[in-house]
Write a protein that holds these residues in place. Structure first.
Motif, PDB file in Angstrom:
ATOM      1  N   THR A 116      23.674 -16.428  -0.135  1.00 31.13           N
ATOM      2  CA  THR A 116      24.447 -17.405   0.640  1.00 31.13           C
ATOM      3  C   THR A 116      25.384 -18.182  -0.279  1.00 31.13           C
ATOM      4  O   THR A 116      25.230 -18.169  -1.502  1.00 31.13           O
ATOM      5  CB  THR A 116      23.513 -18.388   1.364  1.00 31.13           C
ATOM      6  N   ASP A 117      26.328 -18.877   0.332  1.00 33.12           N
ATOM      7  CA  ASP A 117      27.267 -19.697  -0.445  1.00 33.12           C
ATOM      8  C   ASP A 117      26.546 -20.809  -1.198  1.00 33.12           C
ATOM      9  O   ASP A 117      26.934 -21.179  -2.302  1.00 33.12           O
ATOM     10  CB  ASP A 117      28.330 -20.305   0.487  1.00 33.12           C
ATOM     11  N   CYS A 118      25.481 -21.344  -0.593  1.00 32.59           N
ATOM     12  CA  CYS A 118      24.732 -22.435  -1.235  1.00 32.59           C
ATOM     13  C   CYS A 118      24.049 -21.958  -2.515  1.00 32.59           C
ATOM     14  O   CYS A 118      24.063 -22.658  -3.524  1.00 32.59           O
ATOM     15  CB  CYS A 118      23.677 -22.983  -0.281  1.00 32.59           C
ATOM     16  N   CYS A 128      28.221 -20.057   4.617  1.00 36.46           N
ATOM     17  CA  CYS A 128      27.458 -21.185   5.172  1.00 36.46           C
ATOM     18  C   CYS A 128      28.410 -22.096   5.940  1.00 36.46           C
ATOM     19  O   CYS A 128      29.521 -22.359   5.487  1.00 36.46           O
ATOM     20  CB  CYS A 128      26.803 -21.983   4.049  1.00 36.46           C
ATOM     21  N   THR A 129      27.947 -22.596   7.086  1.00 35.59           N
ATOM     22  CA  THR A 129      28.785 -23.480   7.908  1.00 35.59           C
ATOM     23  C   THR A 129      28.293 -24.919   7.887  1.00 35.59           C
ATOM     24  O   THR A 129      28.963 -25.805   8.375  1.00 35.59           O
ATOM     25  CB  THR A 129      28.802 -22.991   9.363  1.00 35.59           C
ATOM     26  N   HIS A 130      27.100 -25.159   7.300  1.00 37.01           N
ATOM     27  CA  HIS A 130      26.525 -26.507   7.315  1.00 37.01           C
ATOM     28  C   HIS A 130      27.084 -27.347   6.172  1.00 37.01           C
ATOM     29  O   HIS A 130      27.714 -26.836   5.258  1.00 37.01           O
ATOM     30  CB  HIS A 130      24.998 -26.426   7.214  1.00 37.01           C
ATOM     31  N   THR A 167      24.925 -28.553  -0.102  1.00 37.12           N
ATOM     32  CA  THR A 167      24.731 -27.295  -0.822  1.00 37.12           C
ATOM     33  C   THR A 167      23.292 -27.114  -1.282  1.00 37.12           C
ATOM     34  O   THR A 167      23.047 -26.461  -2.284  1.00 37.12           O
ATOM     35  CB  THR A 167      25.656 -27.224  -2.051  1.00 37.12           C
ATOM     36  N   CYS A 210      19.117 -24.336   3.317  1.00 41.35           N
ATOM     37  CA  CYS A 210      20.007 -23.298   3.856  1.00 41.35           C
ATOM     38  C   CYS A 210      19.218 -22.028   4.169  1.00 41.35           C
ATOM     39  O   CYS A 210      19.358 -21.450   5.243  1.00 41.35           O
ATOM     40  CB  CYS A 210      21.105 -23.010   2.851  1.00 41.35           C
ATOM     41  N   GLN A 268      16.777 -22.573   7.130  1.00 40.05           N
ATOM     42  CA  GLN A 268      17.518 -22.656   8.393  1.00 40.05           C
ATOM     43  C   GLN A 268      17.964 -21.266   8.846  1.00 40.05           C
ATOM     44  O   GLN A 268      17.810 -20.899  10.012  1.00 40.05           O
ATOM     45  CB  GLN A 268      18.730 -23.571   8.216  1.00 40.05           C
ATOM     46  N   ARG A 269      18.475 -20.468   7.916  1.00 36.75           N
ATOM     47  CA  ARG A 269      18.967 -19.128   8.249  1.00 36.75           C
ATOM     48  C   ARG A 269      17.823 -18.220   8.716  1.00 36.75           C
ATOM     49  O   ARG A 269      17.957 -17.460   9.668  1.00 36.75           O
ATOM     50  CB  ARG A 269      19.672 -18.523   7.042  1.00 36.75           C
TER      51      ARG A 269
END
Length: 186
Positions: free
Chosen positions: A91-93, A122-124, A127, A132, A135-136
């Motif tokens: 993920t981006d985080c 990630c849309t939230h 970071t 993250c 949640q995913r």
């Protein structure tokens, strides 16, 4: 010293007075309502039917670092563990977390930027990678989570139907994977 009038004082007008509270008696014959969480339709008993080859594996920052320390090739070791094609997802985080670690972890960053890894946007806000990932995985039960972090493992164990991949004895092991999918038992 100023004193305040009580709301039940005799000098107050009738409309300003506090009305005495009446206790409601509970009816013992009434049905009790309680909120039960809705289980996802992909779970058949405790087995997740969305899991299947090719496996999508969400990778955590410390999993990459420990893999480097144990001198394990991520994709090859995952395939050796699961006996099937594996697609590591990042993920981006997690990517931001690796970038924040700086120059010391440049090998981990190079591994994370490998074209075999699938990038998940990630849309939230924020970071924090652990939130993250949790949640995913709660939303989509099609992932295996690869982590060495004890706190994250503890949080993911509370979510039904999500297997956890970890490192022990210089190889990858999987926890909570149904027997039907051919996962090795150690």
């Amino acid at each position: 010293m100023k004193r305040m009038l009580s709301l039940r004082d005799q000098r107050l007008k009738e409309k300003d007075r506090l009305k005495p509270k009446k206790k409601e008696k509970k009816d013992p014959s009434a049905l009790k309502e309680r909120e039960v969480p809705q289980h996802p339709s992909c779970l058949f008993f405790q087995y997740n039917t969305q899991l299947g080859p090719p496996y999508h594996i969400l990778v955590d920052t410390n999993f990459i670092n420990f893999s480097i320390k144990a001198k394990l090739d991520l994709v090859q070791s995952m395939m050796d563990c699961l006996y099937a094609k594996c697609i590591p997802c990042i993920t981006d985080c997690v990517m931001a977390e690796i970038e924040k670690l700086g120059q010391k972890y440049r090998v981990a960053l190079r591994i994370a930027k490998d074209p075999r890894f699938e990038r998940l946007p990630c849309t939230h806000k924020g970071t924090y990678a652990d939130d993250c990932l949790v949640q995913r995985v709660t939303q989509h039960k099609c992932y295996i989570v690869a982590t060495v972090d004890r706190d994250l493992k503890r949080r993911i164990r509370k979510i039904p139907g999500v297997p956890i991949m970890y490192i022990s004895n210089h190889r990858y092991n999987i926890e909570r994977m149904p027997d039907d999918y051919g996962a090795p038992r150690f």
